[in-house]
Motif scaffolding. Sequence first.
Motif, PDB file in Angstrom:
ATOM      1  N   MET A 269      47.052 -51.352  74.817  1.00 40.53           N
ATOM      2  CA  MET A 269      46.858 -52.104  73.591  1.00 40.53           C
ATOM      3  C   MET A 269      48.152 -52.108  72.785  1.00 40.53           C
ATOM      4  O   MET A 269      48.921 -51.159  72.837  1.00 40.53           O
ATOM      5  CB  MET A 269      45.772 -51.449  72.718  1.00 40.53           C
ATOM      6  N   ASN A 270      48.328 -53.156  72.001  1.00 46.71           N
ATOM      7  CA  ASN A 270      49.421 -53.218  71.040  1.00 46.71           C
ATOM      8  C   ASN A 270      48.865 -52.748  69.696  1.00 46.71           C
ATOM      9  O   ASN A 270      47.962 -53.375  69.146  1.00 46.71           O
ATOM     10  CB  ASN A 270      49.955 -54.650  70.907  1.00 46.71           C
ATOM     11  N   VAL A 271      49.410 -51.667  69.198  1.00 45.42           N
ATOM     12  CA  VAL A 271      48.932 -51.068  67.958  1.00 45.42           C
ATOM     13  C   VAL A 271      50.037 -51.132  66.912  1.00 45.42           C
ATOM     14  O   VAL A 271      51.172 -50.724  67.174  1.00 45.42           O
ATOM     15  CB  VAL A 271      48.503 -49.596  68.177  1.00 45.42           C
ATOM     16  N   LEU A 272      49.691 -51.640  65.736  1.00 44.02           N
ATOM     17  CA  LEU A 272      50.614 -51.641  64.609  1.00 44.02           C
ATOM     18  C   LEU A 272      50.173 -50.582  63.618  1.00 44.02           C
ATOM     19  O   LEU A 272      48.975 -50.426  63.363  1.00 44.02           O
ATOM     20  CB  LEU A 272      50.637 -53.000  63.906  1.00 44.02           C
ATOM     21  N   ILE A 273      51.134 -49.887  63.049  1.00 44.28           N
ATOM     22  CA  ILE A 273      50.875 -48.938  61.974  1.00 44.28           C
ATOM     23  C   ILE A 273      51.577 -49.485  60.736  1.00 44.28           C
ATOM     24  O   ILE A 273      52.792 -49.697  60.755  1.00 44.28           O
ATOM     25  CB  ILE A 273      51.402 -47.532  62.318  1.00 44.28           C
ATOM     26  N   LEU A 274      50.810 -49.744  59.707  1.00 44.83           N
ATOM     27  CA  LEU A 274      51.347 -50.212  58.435  1.00 44.83           C
ATOM     28  C   LEU A 274      51.104 -49.118  57.418  1.00 44.83           C
ATOM     29  O   LEU A 274      49.970 -48.675  57.251  1.00 44.83           O
ATOM     30  CB  LEU A 274      50.651 -51.491  57.981  1.00 44.83           C
ATOM     31  N   TYR A 275      52.166 -48.688  56.745  1.00 48.14           N
ATOM     32  CA  TYR A 275      51.986 -47.596  55.801  1.00 48.14           C
ATOM     33  C   TYR A 275      52.826 -47.810  54.546  1.00 48.14           C
ATOM     34  O   TYR A 275      53.782 -48.579  54.530  1.00 48.14           O
ATOM     35  CB  TYR A 275      52.353 -46.246  56.443  1.00 48.14           C
ATOM     36  N   ALA A 276      52.419 -47.107  53.506  1.00 45.92           N
ATOM     37  CA  ALA A 276      53.200 -46.995  52.276  1.00 45.92           C
ATOM     38  C   ALA A 276      53.288 -45.508  51.976  1.00 45.92           C
ATOM     39  O   ALA A 276      52.364 -44.749  52.276  1.00 45.92           O
ATOM     40  CB  ALA A 276      52.524 -47.733  51.132  1.00 45.92           C
ATOM     41  N   SER A 277      54.399 -45.086  51.414  1.00 43.62           N
ATOM     42  CA  SER A 277      54.565 -43.679  51.090  1.00 43.62           C
ATOM     43  C   SER A 277      55.254 -43.558  49.739  1.00 43.62           C
ATOM     44  O   SER A 277      56.130 -44.359  49.415  1.00 43.62           O
ATOM     45  CB  SER A 277      55.399 -42.978  52.169  1.00 43.62           C
ATOM     46  N   VAL A 278      54.821 -42.583  48.960  1.00 40.41           N
ATOM     47  CA  VAL A 278      55.411 -42.366  47.641  1.00 40.41           C
ATOM     48  C   VAL A 278      56.275 -41.113  47.653  1.00 40.41           C
ATOM     49  O   VAL A 278      57.422 -41.126  47.249  1.00 40.41           O
ATOM     50  CB  VAL A 278      54.317 -42.278  46.553  1.00 40.41           C
ATOM     51  N   GLU A 279      55.727 -40.017  48.143  1.00 43.34           N
ATOM     52  CA  GLU A 279      56.450 -38.746  48.140  1.00 43.34           C
ATOM     53  C   GLU A 279      56.876 -38.293  49.529  1.00 43.34           C
ATOM     54  O   GLU A 279      57.514 -37.267  49.671  1.00 43.34           O
ATOM     55  CB  GLU A 279      55.578 -37.667  47.496  1.00 43.34           C
ATOM     56  N   GLY A 280      56.495 -39.029  50.559  1.00 46.08           N
ATOM     57  CA  GLY A 280      56.927 -38.702  51.906  1.00 46.08           C
ATOM     58  C   GLY A 280      55.848 -38.190  52.840  1.00 46.08           C
ATOM     59  O   GLY A 280      56.024 -38.238  54.054  1.00 46.08           O
ATOM     60  N   GLN A 281      54.726 -37.700  52.337  1.00 40.14           N
ATOM     61  CA  GLN A 281      53.695 -37.159  53.219  1.00 40.14           C
ATOM     62  C   GLN A 281      53.034 -38.259  54.051  1.00 40.14           C
ATOM     63  O   GLN A 281      52.779 -38.070  55.232  1.00 40.14           O
ATOM     64  CB  GLN A 281      52.634 -36.379  52.432  1.00 40.14           C
ATOM     65  N   THR A 282      52.786 -39.406  53.454  1.00 37.98           N
ATOM     66  CA  THR A 282      52.170 -40.485  54.230  1.00 37.98           C
ATOM     67  C   THR A 282      53.134 -40.988  55.298  1.00 37.98           C
ATOM     68  O   THR A 282      52.711 -41.375  56.387  1.00 37.98           O
ATOM     69  CB  THR A 282      51.687 -41.626  53.315  1.00 37.98           C
ATOM     70  N   ARG A 283      54.418 -40.964  55.029  1.00 37.01           N
ATOM     71  CA  ARG A 283      55.404 -41.318  56.065  1.00 37.01           C
ATOM     72  C   ARG A 283      55.292 -40.333  57.231  1.00 37.01           C
ATOM     73  O   ARG A 283      55.300 -40.740  58.395  1.00 37.01           O
ATOM     74  CB  ARG A 283      56.822 -41.300  55.495  1.00 37.01           C
ATOM     75  N   LYS A 284      55.183 -39.048  56.917  1.00 38.37           N
ATOM     76  CA  LYS A 284      55.020 -38.040  57.981  1.00 38.37           C
ATOM     77  C   LYS A 284      53.733 -38.291  58.757  1.00 38.37           C
ATOM     78  O   LYS A 284      53.702 -38.175  59.987  1.00 38.37           O
ATOM     79  CB  LYS A 284      54.977 -36.631  57.386  1.00 38.37           C
ATOM     80  N   ILE A 285      52.679 -38.629  58.046  1.00 35.98           N
ATOM     81  CA  ILE A 285      51.388 -38.913  58.684  1.00 35.98           C
ATOM     82  C   ILE A 285      51.521 -40.130  59.592  1.00 35.98           C
ATOM     83  O   ILE A 285      51.071 -40.114  60.740  1.00 35.98           O
ATOM     84  CB  ILE A 285      50.295 -39.098  57.617  1.00 35.98           C
ATOM     85  N   ALA A 286      52.169 -41.190  59.110  1.00 32.13           N
ATOM     86  CA  ALA A 286      52.344 -42.405  59.910  1.00 32.13           C
ATOM     87  C   ALA A 286      53.168 -42.119  61.161  1.00 32.13           C
ATOM     88  O   ALA A 286      52.849 -42.613  62.251  1.00 32.13           O
ATOM     89  CB  ALA A 286      52.998 -43.490  59.064  1.00 32.13           C
ATOM     90  N   ARG A 287      54.209 -41.328  61.035  1.00 26.26           N
ATOM     91  CA  ARG A 287      55.042 -40.981  62.195  1.00 26.26           C
ATOM     92  C   ARG A 287      54.255 -40.120  63.195  1.00 26.26           C
ATOM     93  O   ARG A 287      54.400 -40.271  64.410  1.00 26.26           O
ATOM     94  CB  ARG A 287      56.320 -40.259  61.752  1.00 26.26           C
ATOM     95  N   TYR A 288      53.423 -39.231  62.688  1.00 36.12           N
ATOM     96  CA  TYR A 288      52.566 -38.416  63.557  1.00 36.12           C
ATOM     97  C   TYR A 288      51.590 -39.317  64.323  1.00 36.12           C
ATOM     98  O   TYR A 288      51.392 -39.153  65.535  1.00 36.12           O
ATOM     99  CB  TYR A 288      51.813 -37.387  62.716  1.00 36.12           C
ATOM    100  N   VAL A 289      50.989 -40.264  63.603  1.00 34.24           N
ATOM    101  CA  VAL A 289      50.051 -41.203  64.230  1.00 34.24           C
ATOM    102  C   VAL A 289      50.783 -42.047  65.268  1.00 34.24           C
ATOM    103  O   VAL A 289      50.251 -42.304  66.357  1.00 34.24           O
ATOM    104  CB  VAL A 289      49.357 -42.076  63.155  1.00 34.24           C
TER     105      VAL A 289
END
Length: 175
Positions: free
Chosen positions: A1-21
């Motif tokens: 499958m082709n999976v896209l991850i779209l994220y927004a981050s304010v302090e950096g934790q969601t960026r870490k979460i998106a990269r983990y995903v």
Amino acid sequence: MNVLILYASVEGQTRKIARYVEQAVASLGHDVAIFDTGEVTDIPLDKADAVILAAPVHQRRHPQSFETLLSARQAELGAVKTLLLSVSLNAAFPEGVEEAWEYVIEMKMRTGLEPDAEALVAGAVRTGRYDYFAMQVIRHVVLRDQNVDPKSGEHVFTDWDALSAEVTGFLAAAQ
């Protein structure tokens, strides 16, 4: 499958979460592309089989750039399987979970988004990024009655194993 991850981050934790995903999706053998909604608006949703959305909550709202993208691309997102990951400190504590779900409901009402799956993800306390006022809010509102002292440094509450299970389950159902 082709999976896209779209994220927004304010302090950096969601960026870490998106990269983990991103790593979790790739390890399952899927093609994956990741986009920060605060930096990129030309996102090829027409090439996606599934989309994972991730954004933090600050003052009861997900970032405006994230919500704007969801509103503007609502029809395209509705045509693919979507998983929404709402990142907040309230999700870290049993007594905050109900309020964390309210953030998701409010965001869906504002954007019109109806994801196929939703999950709350506990965020982090980034003490080095808070001014005096923000520290007081974190300490006396968000972490009230918790045995966590934000002045003692960074605290990550994200349950990485639960996050991995959520993503794996979503992708299995999306195939």
